[in-house]
Scaffold this active site. Structure first.
Site, PDB file in Angstrom:
ATOM      1  N   GLU A 123      96.515  -0.644  24.995  1.00  0.00           N
ATOM      2  CA  GLU A 123      96.611   0.860  24.766  1.00  0.00           C
ATOM      3  C   GLU A 123      97.955   1.249  25.165  1.00  0.00           C
ATOM      4  O   GLU A 123      98.307   0.731  26.339  1.00  0.00           O
ATOM      5  CB  GLU A 123      95.419   1.438  25.255  1.00  0.00           C
ATOM      6  CG  GLU A 123      95.371   3.076  25.392  1.00  0.00           C
ATOM      7  CD  GLU A 123      95.629   3.387  23.696  1.00  0.00           C
ATOM      8  OE1 GLU A 123      96.740   3.670  23.424  1.00  0.00           O
ATOM      9  OE2 GLU A 123      94.612   3.445  23.181  1.00  0.00           O
ATOM     10  N   ASP A 154     101.893  -2.473  22.765  1.00  0.00           N
ATOM     11  CA  ASP A 154     101.505  -2.408  21.695  1.00  0.00           C
ATOM     12  C   ASP A 154     101.053  -3.622  20.967  1.00  0.00           C
ATOM     13  O   ASP A 154     101.795  -4.833  20.939  1.00  0.00           O
ATOM     14  CB  ASP A 154     102.969  -2.192  20.828  1.00  0.00           C
ATOM     15  CG  ASP A 154     102.745  -2.021  19.230  1.00  0.00           C
ATOM     16  OD1 ASP A 154     101.683  -1.818  18.855  1.00  0.00           O
ATOM     17  OD2 ASP A 154     103.801  -2.196  18.553  1.00  0.00           O
ATOM     18  N   ASP A 177      95.064   5.191  14.289  1.00  0.00           N
ATOM     19  CA  ASP A 177      95.740   6.500  13.657  1.00  0.00           C
ATOM     20  C   ASP A 177      95.841   6.540  12.241  1.00  0.00           C
ATOM     21  O   ASP A 177      96.550   5.452  11.630  1.00  0.00           O
ATOM     22  CB  ASP A 177      97.323   6.570  14.341  1.00  0.00           C
ATOM     23  CG  ASP A 177      97.943   7.966  13.956  1.00  0.00           C
ATOM     24  OD1 ASP A 177      97.778   8.645  12.980  1.00  0.00           O
ATOM     25  OD2 ASP A 177      98.806   8.336  15.116  1.00  0.00           O
ATOM     26  N   LYS A 181      99.794  11.654   6.065  1.00  0.00           N
ATOM     27  CA  LYS A 181     100.628  11.818   4.970  1.00  0.00           C
ATOM     28  C   LYS A 181     101.298  10.662   4.348  1.00  0.00           C
ATOM     29  O   LYS A 181     101.476   9.467   5.019  1.00  0.00           O
ATOM     30  CB  LYS A 181     101.894  12.637   5.708  1.00  0.00           C
ATOM     31  CG  LYS A 181     101.746  13.701   6.188  1.00  0.00           C
ATOM     32  CD  LYS A 181     103.024  14.506   6.857  1.00  0.00           C
ATOM     33  CE  LYS A 181     102.549  15.917   7.284  1.00  0.00           C
ATOM     34  NZ  LYS A 181     103.841  16.574   8.087  1.00  0.00           N
ATOM     35  N   THR A 245      81.919   8.030  18.741  1.00  0.00           N
ATOM     36  CA  THR A 245      83.116   8.306  19.477  1.00  0.00           C
ATOM     37  C   THR A 245      83.376   9.844  19.153  1.00  0.00           C
ATOM     38  O   THR A 245      82.926  10.300  18.305  1.00  0.00           O
ATOM     39  CB  THR A 245      84.185   7.688  19.169  1.00  0.00           C
ATOM     40  OG1 THR A 245      84.631   7.941  17.897  1.00  0.00           O
ATOM     41  CG2 THR A 245      83.846   6.047  19.371  1.00  0.00           C
ATOM     42  N   ARG A 246      84.351  10.357  19.909  1.00  0.00           N
ATOM     43  CA  ARG A 246      84.616  11.689  19.481  1.00  0.00           C
ATOM     44  C   ARG A 246      85.466  11.719  18.475  1.00  0.00           C
ATOM     45  O   ARG A 246      85.524  12.758  17.507  1.00  0.00           O
ATOM     46  CB  ARG A 246      85.802  12.138  20.848  1.00  0.00           C
ATOM     47  CG  ARG A 246      86.915  11.515  20.906  1.00  0.00           C
ATOM     48  CD  ARG A 246      87.455  11.694  22.444  1.00  0.00           C
ATOM     49  NE  ARG A 246      88.565  11.294  22.672  1.00  0.00           N
ATOM     50  CZ  ARG A 246      89.968  11.630  22.581  1.00  0.00           C
ATOM     51  NH1 ARG A 246      90.111  12.788  22.293  1.00  0.00           N
ATOM     52  NH2 ARG A 246      91.075  10.848  22.806  1.00  0.00           N
ATOM     53  N   GLU A 248      84.725   9.973  15.877  1.00  0.00           N
ATOM     54  CA  GLU A 248      83.539   9.876  14.681  1.00  0.00           C
ATOM     55  C   GLU A 248      83.262  11.486  14.574  1.00  0.00           C
ATOM     56  O   GLU A 248      82.999  11.924  13.610  1.00  0.00           O
ATOM     57  CB  GLU A 248      82.515   9.041  15.144  1.00  0.00           C
ATOM     58  CG  GLU A 248      81.650   8.967  13.854  1.00  0.00           C
ATOM     59  CD  GLU A 248      80.600   7.908  14.230  1.00  0.00           C
ATOM     60  OE1 GLU A 248      79.774   7.694  13.338  1.00  0.00           O
ATOM     61  OE2 GLU A 248      80.814   6.952  15.121  1.00  0.00           O
TER      62      GLU A 248
END
Length: 266
Positions: A123, A154, A177, A181, A245-246, A248
């Site tokens: 993370e 990463d 993420d 776009k 999860t939040r 979701e």
């Protein structure tokens, strides 16, 4: 000898990392900058007080110190470094690698449910790690979970070199993420190159579990992974250890469907 003469010793400037993208000149990916992301420095700012307190109490035990290619703020791990998983956890057990655990919902829930497995998370968002450590304290009543370690790095780069090939029983990529776009789709982590990295990290019967609440990202994942002969789709059911999860909840509240995918290494 006058100041500034040709024989005067000239001041030297210590070598600096290349400007802009921190991965320029990276020995694995070469001189081409990665399009997927624009920053390889640690992300984060001030944490809420409870998360900072959890970080202060548990980070030395849970967050691993690794050598970094471009200084302490870089998330590029030195490519010569190899993590000794047995030494880190003090045992040999099935290893789950989570890519981007965010605030740690799945990481903590999985580690509590499977104390016989080890969990290694990558993370770059430090406040998220602090949040995960606070959740860990809530789950245990205070102490760190002995089967969880986190690396501030990463994963797309670190996983190319940091683990022995065939180390991971499972790899989790839950709600990455979506970069919604169209012009940003190239930044999405699930790509053919990353699939090769995950394939190499998995054991021969290892499973890569993914989830997203964006239909077009789910389609893109299927397009990339179904085309490969070294990965085979084995399930579209909810991952057994994945909690609600939040991310979701946000997706379902916005009317988006949740897609789960599980691919086994062939």
């Amino acid at each position: 000898m006058s100041e500034g003469s040709a024989d005067s010793p000239q001041p030297t400037t210590p070598p600096q990392p290349p400007p802009g993208h921190y991965a320029l000149g990276h020995p694995v990916i070469g001189p081409r900058p990665l399009a997927r992301t624009r920053s390889f420095t640690r992300r984060g700012g001030r944490m809420p007080r409870t998360h900072q307190a959890a970080w202060d109490r548990l980070s030395r035990e849970v967050v691993l110190t690794v050598p970094r290619a471009h200084g302490d703020t870089s998330t590029v791990v030195e490519t010569s470094y190899r993590l000794d998983v047995g030494e880190v956890f003090g045992r040999r057990a099935p290893l789950v690698v989570e890519v981007g655990p965010g605030s740690g919902d799945a990481l903590v829930a999985g580690a509590v449910a499977r104390p016989d497995w080890d969990f290694l998370a990558f993370e770059v968002w430090r406040p998220g790690i602090g949040h995960a450590l606070a959740k860990m304290e809530a789950a245990t009543g205070g102490p760190a979970l002995p089967n969880v370690r986190v690396i501030e790095a990463d994963a797309s780069l670190a996983l190319q070199t940091i683990l022995e090939p065939g180390s991971a029983h499972e790899v989790w990529t839950f709600f990455p993420d979506p970069w919604p776009k169209t012009k940003h789709h190239k930044r999405r982590i699930v790509s053919d190159d990353f699939a090769t990295t995950v394939r190499d990290v998995l054991t021969e019967d290892g499973v890569w579990r993914l989830a997203t609440d964006w239909d077009d990202y789910a389609e893109a994942m299927r397009e990339v992974l179904d085309a490969r002969e070294d990965l085979r789709l084995v399930s579209t059911e909810r991952a057994p250890l994945r909690p609600v999860t939040r991310f979701e909840r946000r997706g379902t509240e916005a009317g988006r469907a949740i897609t789960d995918l599980a691919y086994v290494r062939v």
